[in-house]
Design a protein around this motif. Sequence first.
Motif, PDB file in Angstrom:
ATOM      1  N   ARG A 293      -9.986  -4.828  18.566  1.00  0.00           N
ATOM      2  CA  ARG A 293      -9.200  -4.874  17.327  1.00  0.00           C
ATOM      3  C   ARG A 293      -9.267  -3.540  16.598  1.00  0.00           C
ATOM      4  NH1 ARG A 293      -6.760  -8.917  15.356  1.00  0.00           N
ATOM      5  NH2 ARG A 293      -6.802  -7.983  13.271  1.00  0.00           N
ATOM      6  N   PHE A 294      -8.123  -3.190  15.979  1.00  0.00           N
ATOM      7  CA  PHE A 294      -8.044  -1.984  15.163  1.00  0.00           C
ATOM      8  C   PHE A 294      -7.944  -2.395  13.698  1.00  0.00           C
ATOM      9  CE2 PHE A 294      -6.625  -0.709  19.307  1.00  0.00           C
ATOM     10  CZ  PHE A 294      -7.024   0.618  19.455  1.00  0.00           C
ATOM     11  N   THR A 295      -8.643  -1.679  12.839  1.00  0.00           N
ATOM     12  CA  THR A 295      -8.598  -1.932  11.401  1.00  0.00           C
ATOM     13  C   THR A 295      -8.082  -0.683  10.702  1.00  0.00           C
ATOM     14  OG1 THR A 295     -10.499  -3.423  11.568  1.00  0.00           O
ATOM     15  CG2 THR A 295      -9.933  -2.606   9.373  1.00  0.00           C
ATOM     16  N   PHE A 296      -7.009  -0.843   9.957  1.00  0.00           N
ATOM     17  CA  PHE A 296      -6.458   0.277   9.190  1.00  0.00           C
ATOM     18  C   PHE A 296      -7.458   0.729   8.146  1.00  0.00           C
ATOM     19  CE2 PHE A 296      -4.376   1.607   5.235  1.00  0.00           C
ATOM     20  CZ  PHE A 296      -3.648   2.711   5.674  1.00  0.00           C
ATOM     21  N   GLU A 297      -7.698   2.039   8.090  1.00  0.00           N
ATOM     22  CA  GLU A 297      -8.606   2.584   7.083  1.00  0.00           C
ATOM     23  C   GLU A 297      -7.857   3.378   6.020  1.00  0.00           C
ATOM     24  OE1 GLU A 297     -12.385   5.591   7.058  1.00  0.00           O
ATOM     25  OE2 GLU A 297     -12.447   3.901   8.457  1.00  0.00           O
ATOM     26  N   LYS A 298      -7.048   4.356   6.441  1.00  0.00           N
ATOM     27  CA  LYS A 298      -6.293   5.135   5.457  1.00  0.00           C
ATOM     28  C   LYS A 298      -5.202   5.937   6.161  1.00  0.00           C
ATOM     29  CE  LYS A 298      -9.312   9.235   5.418  1.00  0.00           C
ATOM     30  NZ  LYS A 298     -10.059  10.159   4.548  1.00  0.00           N
ATOM     31  N   ILE A 299      -4.270   6.452   5.360  1.00  0.00           N
ATOM     32  CA  ILE A 299      -3.240   7.350   5.876  1.00  0.00           C
ATOM     33  C   ILE A 299      -3.417   8.710   5.230  1.00  0.00           C
ATOM     34  CG2 ILE A 299      -1.528   6.596   4.175  1.00  0.00           C
ATOM     35  CD1 ILE A 299       0.609   7.049   6.439  1.00  0.00           C
ATOM     36  N   ILE A 300      -3.221   9.744   6.019  1.00  0.00           N
ATOM     37  CA  ILE A 300      -3.361  11.120   5.555  1.00  0.00           C
ATOM     38  C   ILE A 300      -1.996  11.787   5.715  1.00  0.00           C
ATOM     39  CG2 ILE A 300      -4.580  13.317   5.910  1.00  0.00           C
ATOM     40  CD1 ILE A 300      -6.708  11.519   7.475  1.00  0.00           C
ATOM     41  N   ASN A 301      -1.361  12.141   4.609  1.00  0.00           N
ATOM     42  CA  ASN A 301      -0.063  12.818   4.623  1.00  0.00           C
ATOM     43  C   ASN A 301      -0.246  14.221   4.055  1.00  0.00           C
ATOM     44  OD1 ASN A 301       2.161  11.259   5.695  1.00  0.00           O
ATOM     45  ND2 ASN A 301       1.828   9.793   4.033  1.00  0.00           N
ATOM     46  N   LEU A 302      -0.189  15.220   4.936  1.00  0.00           N
ATOM     47  CA  LEU A 302      -0.420  16.603   4.522  1.00  0.00           C
ATOM     48  C   LEU A 302       0.814  17.484   4.635  1.00  0.00           C
ATOM     49  CD1 LEU A 302      -3.843  17.198   6.316  1.00  0.00           C
ATOM     50  CD2 LEU A 302      -3.479  16.637   3.924  1.00  0.00           C
ATOM     51  N   ALA A 303       1.926  16.939   5.125  1.00  0.00           N
ATOM     52  CA  ALA A 303       3.132  17.743   5.326  1.00  0.00           C
ATOM     53  C   ALA A 303       3.622  18.312   3.991  1.00  0.00           C
ATOM     54  CB  ALA A 303       4.230  16.914   5.974  1.00  0.00           C
ATOM     55  N   ALA A 304       4.092  19.550   4.035  1.00  0.00           N
ATOM     56  CA  ALA A 304       4.622  20.183   2.829  1.00  0.00           C
ATOM     57  C   ALA A 304       5.874  19.433   2.372  1.00  0.00           C
ATOM     58  CB  ALA A 304       4.961  21.641   3.116  1.00  0.00           C
ATOM     59  N   THR A 305       6.032  19.291   1.064  1.00  0.00           N
ATOM     60  CA  THR A 305       7.224  18.644   0.523  1.00  0.00           C
ATOM     61  C   THR A 305       8.442  19.511   0.813  1.00  0.00           C
ATOM     62  OG1 THR A 305       5.903  17.660  -1.239  1.00  0.00           O
ATOM     63  CG2 THR A 305       8.282  17.730  -1.564  1.00  0.00           C
TER      64      THR A 305
ATOM     65  N   GLN B 287       0.808  -1.219   0.000  1.00  0.00           N
ATOM     66  CA  GLN B 287       0.000   0.000   0.000  1.00  0.00           C
ATOM     67  C   GLN B 287       0.847   1.278   0.000  1.00  0.00           C
ATOM     68  OE1 GLN B 287      -3.588   0.323   2.305  1.00  0.00           O
ATOM     69  NE2 GLN B 287      -3.608  -1.866   2.796  1.00  0.00           N
ATOM     70  N   GLY B 288       2.168   1.118   0.104  1.00  0.00           N
ATOM     71  CA  GLY B 288       3.041   2.282   0.078  1.00  0.00           C
ATOM     72  C   GLY B 288       2.866   3.199   1.276  1.00  0.00           C
ATOM     73  N   ILE B 289       2.622   2.611   2.456  1.00  0.00           N
ATOM     74  CA  ILE B 289       2.381   3.405   3.666  1.00  0.00           C
ATOM     75  C   ILE B 289       3.716   3.895   4.229  1.00  0.00           C
ATOM     76  CG2 ILE B 289       1.459   3.371   6.014  1.00  0.00           C
ATOM     77  CD1 ILE B 289      -0.458   1.138   5.035  1.00  0.00           C
ATOM     78  N   VAL B 290       3.864   5.214   4.323  1.00  0.00           N
ATOM     79  CA  VAL B 290       5.066   5.836   4.878  1.00  0.00           C
ATOM     80  C   VAL B 290       4.628   6.833   5.936  1.00  0.00           C
ATOM     81  CG1 VAL B 290       7.122   7.203   4.399  1.00  0.00           C
ATOM     82  CG2 VAL B 290       6.304   5.572   2.689  1.00  0.00           C
ATOM     83  N   LEU B 291       5.256   6.752   7.113  1.00  0.00           N
ATOM     84  CA  LEU B 291       4.873   7.630   8.220  1.00  0.00           C
ATOM     85  C   LEU B 291       5.777   8.861   8.263  1.00  0.00           C
ATOM     86  CD1 LEU B 291       4.111   5.067  11.072  1.00  0.00           C
ATOM     87  CD2 LEU B 291       2.495   6.353   9.688  1.00  0.00           C
ATOM     88  N   HIS B 292       5.509   9.807   7.374  1.00  0.00           N
ATOM     89  CA  HIS B 292       6.225  11.077   7.422  1.00  0.00           C
ATOM     90  C   HIS B 292       5.833  11.825   8.696  1.00  0.00           C
ATOM     91  CE1 HIS B 292       7.634  10.587   3.337  1.00  0.00           C
ATOM     92  NE2 HIS B 292       6.399  10.422   2.895  1.00  0.00           N
ATOM     93  N   ASN B 293       6.613  12.853   9.067  1.00  0.00           N
ATOM     94  CA  ASN B 293       6.198  13.713  10.169  1.00  0.00           C
ATOM     95  C   ASN B 293       4.814  14.287   9.873  1.00  0.00           C
ATOM     96  OD1 ASN B 293       9.512  14.346  10.253  1.00  0.00           O
ATOM     97  ND2 ASN B 293       8.504  14.018  12.208  1.00  0.00           N
TER      98      ASN B 293
END
Length: 199
Positions: free
Chosen positions: A184-196, A166-172
Amino acid sequence: MAKTLYMMRHGETLFNRLKKIQGACDSPLTPKGIADAQRVGAYFQAQGITFDHAYSSTQERASDTLELVTKQPYERLKGIKEWNFGVFEGESEVLNPKPDPVRRSHGDFFCQYGGESDLQVQDRVVKTLTAVMARPDHHQVLVVSHGGASFMFLRQWLSMDEIERQGIVLHNCAVIKYQYDAGRFTFEKIINLAATDKN
């Protein structure tokens, strides 16, 4: 009935910028880290996302991030602190070991240097957040934690193969949305809003 957890990594810090190992030790948010945290707060507001409870780790970079995201009261929890890297704290990231080929993480490496193993981090974060979400008045919760702690929590619920697929990367300032139900926890989505960062 399913509940929702938004688990956020803190904003960029001085040690992140300097590529230093930062676990139990702390350093302040950079101007970029502050701006990115404010961007996440604006996103939540624009989406009409509110929280009945909010938590941060006891480390300053996490609580400072949370205070930039929301003005609501919150509680600090030791159980969601960052991985303790022992004597490697504050040293250059080039000293990090290669991943354990079986566990596909740092494994037990840091234990011999006064730190924690990957499974110790995972266990305490899973126990802490399961206890939080099991509380009857907790339906939509914000938690601000750290890269290593958040990643090991994610690996409890998704395999490494699936994380890579899924290409999940935990940026700051990345936010992972989970659904919680009956322990139980179910992954739904990742939100990456940090400026490049162009620098």
